[in-house]
Design an enzyme around this catalytic site. Structure first.
Site, PDB file in Angstrom:
ATOM      1  N   ASN A 151      -4.245   3.299  -1.385  1.00  0.00           N
ATOM      2  CA  ASN A 151      -4.175   2.609  -2.740  1.00  0.00           C
ATOM      3  C   ASN A 151      -3.177   1.305  -2.467  1.00  0.00           C
ATOM      4  O   ASN A 151      -2.086   1.683  -1.799  1.00  0.00           O
ATOM      5  CB  ASN A 151      -3.772   3.256  -3.803  1.00  0.00           C
ATOM      6  CG  ASN A 151      -4.685   4.444  -4.228  1.00  0.00           C
ATOM      7  OD1 ASN A 151      -5.713   4.276  -4.080  1.00  0.00           O
ATOM      8  ND2 ASN A 151      -4.274   5.728  -4.354  1.00  0.00           N
ATOM      9  N   GLY A 206       0.627  -1.158   0.009  1.00  0.00           N
ATOM     10  CA  GLY A 206      -0.054  -0.284   0.026  1.00  0.00           C
ATOM     11  C   GLY A 206       0.872   1.349  -0.015  1.00  0.00           C
ATOM     12  O   GLY A 206       1.875   1.175   0.386  1.00  0.00           O
ATOM     13  N   TYR A 207       0.379   2.350  -0.590  1.00  0.00           N
ATOM     14  CA  TYR A 207       1.271   3.666  -0.689  1.00  0.00           C
ATOM     15  C   TYR A 207       0.500   4.649   0.353  1.00  0.00           C
ATOM     16  O   TYR A 207      -0.618   4.979   0.418  1.00  0.00           O
ATOM     17  CB  TYR A 207       1.005   4.108  -2.304  1.00  0.00           C
ATOM     18  CG  TYR A 207       1.685   3.065  -3.026  1.00  0.00           C
ATOM     19  CD1 TYR A 207       2.994   3.275  -3.269  1.00  0.00           C
ATOM     20  CD2 TYR A 207       1.208   2.006  -3.470  1.00  0.00           C
ATOM     21  CE1 TYR A 207       3.671   2.522  -4.225  1.00  0.00           C
ATOM     22  CE2 TYR A 207       1.828   1.088  -3.988  1.00  0.00           C
ATOM     23  CZ  TYR A 207       3.186   1.343  -4.672  1.00  0.00           C
ATOM     24  OH  TYR A 207       3.935   0.385  -5.377  1.00  0.00           O
ATOM     25  N   ILE A 208       1.516   5.229   0.759  1.00  0.00           N
ATOM     26  CA  ILE A 208       1.305   6.390   1.745  1.00  0.00           C
ATOM     27  C   ILE A 208       1.601   7.565   0.966  1.00  0.00           C
ATOM     28  O   ILE A 208       0.746   8.515   0.959  1.00  0.00           O
ATOM     29  CB  ILE A 208       2.420   6.355   2.898  1.00  0.00           C
ATOM     30  CG1 ILE A 208       2.049   5.089   3.735  1.00  0.00           C
ATOM     31  CG2 ILE A 208       2.263   7.540   3.870  1.00  0.00           C
ATOM     32  CD1 ILE A 208       3.158   4.690   4.889  1.00  0.00           C
TER      33      ILE A 208
END
Length: 157
Positions: free
Chosen positions: A86, A30-32
Site C-alpha cells: 500500500n 509505501g508501507y512494509i
C-alpha cells in the site's frame, strides 16, 4: 530514540491556491508495516530515499517514536517496488509561517482532493499561530495518517 510531536490540520483549498509557495517535492511512499500503533515505510523523491519507522508513544495522538534513515535512492526504489503493498503519492510544500515550519501535503492518485498541513512542535502544549489557510484540526482522526490513507484512500470516504 527520536520523538515526533506533530499536529495535523485540513487546508482550505481556495486560500491555499493563493499562497505563494516554493517548489514542492513529489513523494511516493509505501508501507512494509502499517498496523495500529506502528509503521515501517519507504519514502522516495526524485533524488532521495528514506526508511522511516514510527510507533505510538503513550496515549497521545500527537507524540510518536520516530526513526528515519536516508538510504541509497536505487535501494529505496527497489524496496518500494518489491516490499510494499500500500502507498500514497503527494507533493509536499515546506511553508515557513510565524517562526514555524508547516509541511503541506497535496495528495494525488486515490487521495486526490485532500490537502493536509502538519506542524512539528517541541512539546504537546506548545503555542503556535495558524496560517489563515489552515482549518479543522485532525490530529486525533486516524483516517488522516498516511498509513491509513494507503489502505483506505480519500476517494472511498
Amino acid at each position: 530514540m527520536g520523538v515526533e510531536i506533530e499536529r495535523k490540520f485540513l487546508v482550505d483549498h481556495d486560500k491555499w491556491e493563493k499562497v505563494s509557495k516554493p517548489e514542492g517535492t513529489h513523494y511516493r511512499q509505501g508501507y512494509i508495516v502499517a498496523d495500529s500503533g506502528r509503521t515501517v515505510r519507504i519514502r522516495v523523491s526524485e533524488r532521495k530515499a528514506f526508511l522511516n519507522l514510527k510507533s505510538k508513544s503513550g496515549s497521545s495522538h500527537m507524540s510518536r517514536s520516530e526513526y528515519e534513515y536516508e538510504i541509497p535512492l536505487d535501494e529505496g526504489l527497489e524496496i518500494l517496488e518489491k516490499f510494499t503493498t500500500n502507498g500514497t503519492e503527494k507533493i509536499r510544500y515546506n511553508i515557513h509561517f510565524a517562526g514555524k515550519l508547516w509541511e503541506v501535503d497535496v495528495f494525488s492518485g486515490d487521495n486526490a482532493g485532500l490537502i493536509v498541513a502538519e506542524i512539528e512542535l517541541e512539546s504537546e502544549d506548545e503555542q503556535f499561530e495558524r496560517p489563515e489557510w489552515v482549518t479543522i484540526e485532525v490530529t486525533d482522526d486516524g483516517r488522516y495518517t498516511n498509513a491509513a490513507l494507503s489502505k483506505h484512500p480519500f476517494k472511498d470516504w
